[in-house]
Scaffold this active site. Structure first.
Site, PDB file in Angstrom:
ATOM      1  N   LYS A 175       0.580  -1.474   0.291  1.00 30.51           N
ATOM      2  CA  LYS A 175       0.416   0.001  -0.276  1.00 30.51           C
ATOM      3  C   LYS A 175       0.651   1.553  -0.185  1.00 30.51           C
ATOM      4  O   LYS A 175       0.512   2.003  -0.748  1.00 30.51           O
ATOM      5  CB  LYS A 175      -1.036   0.094   1.111  1.00 30.51           C
ATOM      6  CG  LYS A 175      -1.863   1.108   0.987  1.00 30.51           C
ATOM      7  CD  LYS A 175      -3.169   0.759   2.433  1.00 30.51           C
ATOM      8  CE  LYS A 175      -3.663   2.096   2.847  1.00 30.51           C
ATOM      9  NZ  LYS A 175      -4.372   2.249   3.851  1.00 30.51           N
ATOM     10  N   GLU A 190      10.408  -4.679   4.410  1.00 35.63           N
ATOM     11  CA  GLU A 190      10.416  -6.355   3.849  1.00 35.63           C
ATOM     12  C   GLU A 190      10.642  -6.724   2.570  1.00 35.63           C
ATOM     13  O   GLU A 190      10.706  -7.178   1.370  1.00 35.63           O
ATOM     14  CB  GLU A 190       9.639  -7.094   5.106  1.00 35.63           C
ATOM     15  CG  GLU A 190      10.155  -7.499   6.202  1.00 35.63           C
ATOM     16  CD  GLU A 190       9.206  -5.899   7.326  1.00 35.63           C
ATOM     17  OE1 GLU A 190       8.980  -4.613   6.340  1.00 35.63           O
ATOM     18  OE2 GLU A 190       8.975  -6.242   8.770  1.00 35.63           O
ATOM     19  N   GLY A 234      -5.439  -2.201   5.304  1.00 37.87           N
ATOM     20  CA  GLY A 234      -3.916  -3.246   4.630  1.00 37.87           C
ATOM     21  C   GLY A 234      -4.743  -4.465   4.672  1.00 37.87           C
ATOM     22  O   GLY A 234      -4.747  -5.073   3.638  1.00 37.87           O
ATOM     23  N   ARG A 235      -5.458  -4.576   5.532  1.00 40.84           N
ATOM     24  CA  ARG A 235      -6.142  -6.011   6.078  1.00 40.84           C
ATOM     25  C   ARG A 235      -7.824  -6.048   5.793  1.00 40.84           C
ATOM     26  O   ARG A 235      -8.055  -6.989   5.664  1.00 40.84           O
ATOM     27  CB  ARG A 235      -5.974  -6.119   7.648  1.00 40.84           C
ATOM     28  CG  ARG A 235      -6.410  -5.378   8.866  1.00 40.84           C
ATOM     29  CD  ARG A 235      -6.591  -4.757  10.127  1.00 40.84           C
ATOM     30  NE  ARG A 235      -6.404  -4.239  10.903  1.00 40.84           N
ATOM     31  CZ  ARG A 235      -6.252  -2.867  10.590  1.00 40.84           C
ATOM     32  NH1 ARG A 235      -5.094  -3.042  10.054  1.00 40.84           N
ATOM     33  NH2 ARG A 235      -6.309  -1.650  11.604  1.00 40.84           N
ATOM     34  N   GLU A 242      -5.048  -6.870  15.380  1.00 39.97           N
ATOM     35  CA  GLU A 242      -4.741  -5.625  14.521  1.00 39.97           C
ATOM     36  C   GLU A 242      -5.861  -4.871  14.276  1.00 39.97           C
ATOM     37  O   GLU A 242      -5.612  -3.723  15.123  1.00 39.97           O
ATOM     38  CB  GLU A 242      -4.018  -5.747  13.339  1.00 39.97           C
ATOM     39  CG  GLU A 242      -3.267  -4.501  13.235  1.00 39.97           C
ATOM     40  CD  GLU A 242      -2.068  -5.394  12.143  1.00 39.97           C
ATOM     41  OE1 GLU A 242      -0.939  -6.138  11.732  1.00 39.97           O
ATOM     42  OE2 GLU A 242      -2.590  -4.607  10.481  1.00 39.97           O
ATOM     43  N   HIS A 257      -4.828 -33.313  18.340  1.00 42.13           N
ATOM     44  CA  HIS A 257      -3.544 -34.265  18.383  1.00 42.13           C
ATOM     45  C   HIS A 257      -2.193 -33.418  19.132  1.00 42.13           C
ATOM     46  O   HIS A 257      -2.134 -33.307  19.413  1.00 42.13           O
ATOM     47  CB  HIS A 257      -3.395 -35.601  17.281  1.00 42.13           C
ATOM     48  CG  HIS A 257      -3.577 -36.113  16.677  1.00 42.13           C
ATOM     49  ND1 HIS A 257      -4.615 -37.256  17.402  1.00 42.13           N
ATOM     50  CD2 HIS A 257      -5.010 -35.810  15.876  1.00 42.13           C
ATOM     51  CE1 HIS A 257      -5.177 -37.921  16.602  1.00 42.13           C
ATOM     52  NE2 HIS A 257      -5.837 -37.223  16.344  1.00 42.13           N
ATOM     53  N   LYS A 312       8.129  -0.687  12.017  1.00 48.44           N
ATOM     54  CA  LYS A 312       8.676  -0.151  11.174  1.00 48.44           C
ATOM     55  C   LYS A 312       9.879   0.601  11.071  1.00 48.44           C
ATOM     56  O   LYS A 312      10.780   0.641  10.858  1.00 48.44           O
ATOM     57  CB  LYS A 312       7.438   0.004  10.124  1.00 48.44           C
ATOM     58  CG  LYS A 312       6.821  -0.428   9.365  1.00 48.44           C
ATOM     59  CD  LYS A 312       5.556   0.078   8.770  1.00 48.44           C
ATOM     60  CE  LYS A 312       4.291  -1.047   7.715  1.00 48.44           C
ATOM     61  NZ  LYS A 312       3.714  -0.853   7.347  1.00 48.44           N
TER      62      LYS A 312
HETATM   63  C1  G6Q Z   1      -2.995  -4.410   8.129  1.00 52.37           C
HETATM   64  C2  G6Q Z   1      -1.667  -3.321   8.094  1.00 52.37           C
HETATM   65  C3  G6Q Z   1       0.055  -4.681   8.041  1.00 52.37           C
HETATM   66  C4  G6Q Z   1       0.943  -3.972   6.856  1.00 52.37           C
HETATM   67  C5  G6Q Z   1       1.561  -4.585   6.371  1.00 52.37           C
HETATM   68  C6  G6Q Z   1       2.775  -4.111   5.263  1.00 52.37           C
HETATM   69  O1  G6Q Z   1      -4.153  -3.340   8.132  1.00 52.37           O
HETATM   70  O2  G6Q Z   1      -1.324  -1.536   8.337  1.00 52.37           O
HETATM   71  O3  G6Q Z   1      -0.090  -5.630   8.386  1.00 52.37           O
HETATM   72  O4  G6Q Z   1      -0.156  -4.367   5.536  1.00 52.37           O
HETATM   73  O5  G6Q Z   1       2.738  -3.162   7.038  1.00 52.37           O
HETATM   74  O6  G6Q Z   1       2.242  -2.935   4.431  1.00 52.37           O
HETATM   75  P1  G6Q Z   1       2.254  -2.205   3.004  1.00 52.37           P
HETATM   76  O7  G6Q Z   1       1.016  -2.742   2.481  1.00 52.37           O
HETATM   77  O8  G6Q Z   1       2.555  -0.483   3.410  1.00 52.37           O
HETATM   78  O9  G6Q Z   1       3.642  -2.059   2.872  1.00 52.37           O
END
Ligand code: G6Q
Length: 547
Positions: free
Chosen positions: A205, A211, A266-267, A352, A383, A511
């Protein structure tokens, strides 16, 4: 809004009701009311939600709906669908519902639907071109693999959905997901791939996530070292982001970019272009079916009275467990191997979103706002950790999920699987009394002194709450409804708790912190700027790293 939630009339009423109901064993509640299943289960399309194994009575549900009304739940739902800026700390709307809408959805005075449809169209054209072999790799071979590079919300949804919908794979593209900054993740994924037929989707996003950007650079280096050229990068790398500038800076032509918007969390983003790897794997029509399942749940959530509204019921049951019954742990137990990443997906969605401890106006809460969410597919968990669910001391609740029909006709496996589901939920509810244990041992000719010794170990208190969700078959539409059910459940709870479920300052903190320490790891100096433990760990790493 009432000053303090815990002092409010609806909360207080639930509190005194709880002191009455906590004396009642679930077994007794079932014995007292032969209509319990009919009363405490609801249906939606092919989906059945059974909450009769929750510690609830008519009175409990009435009081929970009163709490929802007191917290103005209907107003909040309407605000979300109207595109109001309910994500107040980021000054944004939360409009994942627009991503699957068919009718105008307005925020800040403009309808977002045309832009949503345009990106869906772009995804459709691209997906078709790849699957029909019109968009090819640098050696003119059709693509066979797609590697999604993204993390968190830009990874978990597509991972979960592609796994869940394996029976719908077109077979033309195999999806791979690289999220972790641990080099092993990328290296092991690339090992078996042919660069000439591999497509990379860089999904972020913000397009600043360390990463993802580091993995994307490494993927590009691998591509260039294995036959790719600067010129053919454009064919093999596409980006999904809200940040056009950063995408361009990275070296991806904005023509190869799929956009989404800041009002998509994001989620909550798998419905947007973040779902591109899903579409490339199952085809665009199935992706549309996924959206349609979610859309039906959205309409249900918006228009159904509280008492029959699935996300509302699921959310309120959670509030009842967490705030009144002391539940701190929530297991998600899909009796469906395809849903094995569903617990991880819900873990992020719930933890989150509602992992917050201040209300919308910034005051500290004096009540719990969530549980630890975890899980494993059935019957594997049986199990491993079910022992604790049956006889351990923590108060754990569980959601059991299963399809009535399997895509895989392997002997009587599906019957066996479901038999385990039903047996476990029944045993957790009923338990086994000392009398039952003694009688069982007696019938097996155990001597009396041994029966006395063994009985306490073999007693199951029962009275453990579970919610069961059954659906006809796990298809794209049902999965869409199921995911949207949980999305809205989380929103319902946030409204009751008066918190903002759409920000994630904890993620942002992570971050920031790591980027500061990266610089320190690169210096030759002994580290002294942190607490003794952090300094010690950094210095130990520096002494032992392989340079
Ligand atoms: C989700 C969070 C988080 C995010 C990641 C990746 O709701 O904000 O999990 O999706 O940190 O972020 P980017 O999509 O900006 O790389």
């Amino acid at each position: 809004m009432i000053e303090s939630l815990t002092k409010s009339p609806a909360w207080q009423a639930l509190k005194s009701h709880h002191s009455f109901i906590e004396q009642q064993h679930l077994r007794v509640l079932f014995a007292q009311d032969s209509q319990r299943f009919e009363k405490f289960s609801v249906r939606f399309g092919d989906l059945l939600l059974d909450f009769s194994k929750q510690r609830v009575t008519d009175e409990t549900m009435k009081l929970l709906f009163q709490l929802a009304t007191q917290q103005k739940l209907n107003d909040w739902i309407a605000q979300m669908f109207r595109g109001e800026k309910i994500n107040s700390t980021e000054n944004r709307a939360a409009l994942h519902i627009a991503l699957r809408a068919e009718q105008a959805v307005t925020t800040e005075g403009s309808d977002v639907l045309p832009a949503v449809k345009q990106v869906l169209q772009q995804m459709e054209s691209f997906t078709k071109a790849v699957l029909h072999g019109e968009h090819r790799g640098y050696s003119d071979l059709p693509f066979t693999d797609v590697v999604n590079i993204g993390i968190g919300g830009s990874d978990l949804g597509p991972v979960m959905v592609t796994n869940a919908l394996k029976p719908y794979w077109t077979g033309k593209m195999t999806p791979h997901f690289v999220s972790n900054i641990d080099g092993a993740h990328l290296a092991e994924t690339l090992k078996s791939l042919n660069p000439a037929t591999t497509l990379f989707v860089i999904a972020s996003k913000t397009f600043t996530t360390q990463e993802t950007i580091a993995n994307a650079h490494a993927a590009r280096t691998w591509f260039l070292a294995h036959g790719g050229t600067e010129k053919t990068i454009a064919r093999h790398f596409v980006a999904v982001s809200t940040n056009r500038e950063a995408v361009e800076q990275f070296g991806i032509d904005p023509a190869n970019m799929f956009i989404f918007w800041d009002w998509v969390g994001g989620r909550y983003s798998l419905w947007s272009a973040i779902g591109l790897p899903i579409a490339l794997t199952i085809g665009m029509q199935h992706f549309y079916d996924l959206l349609s399942g979610a859309r039906e749940m959205d309409q249900h959530f918006l228009t159904t009275p509280l008492a029959k509204n699935l996300p509302v019921i699921l959310g309120l049951i959670g509030v009842w467990q967490i705030n009144f019954q002391g539940v701190t742990s929530h297991a998600i137990l899909p009796y469906d191997q395809s849903l094995h990443r569903f617990p991880a997906y819900l873990q992020q969605l719930e933890m989150e979103s509602n992992g917050k401890s201040v209300t919308r106006d910034g005051s500290s809460v004096d009540y719990s706002t969530g549980t630890v969410v975890w899980g494993e597919s059935g019957t594997n968990g049986q199990h491993a950790f079910y022992q604790l669910l049956h006889q351990g001391t923590p108060t754990v609740t569980a959601d059991f999920l299963a399809p009535c029909q399997s895509h895989y006709a392997v002997n009587h496996h599906h019957e066996l699987l479901l038999a385990n589901f039903f047996a476990q939920t029944e045993a957790l509810m009923r338990g086994k009394s000392a009398e039952e244990v003694s009688a069982e041992l007696l019938s097996q000719n155990y001597p009396l002194d041994e029966i006395k010794e063994l009985t306490p170990h073999r007693v199951f208190a029962g009275n453990h709450t579970t919610t069961s969700i059954l659906f006809k078959k796990l298809n794209p539409k049902t999965l869409g409804s199921l995911i949207a059910l949980y999305e809205h459940k989380v929103f319902v709870q946030s409204v009751i708790w008066n918190i903002n479920p759409f920000d994630q300052w904890g993620v942002e903190l992570g971050k920031q912190l790591a980027s500061k320490i990266v610089a320190e790891l690169r210096s030759g100096q002994e580290e002294t700027a942190h607490d003794a433990s952090t300094n010690g760990l950094i210095n130990y790493f520096k002494e032992n790293r392989n340079l």
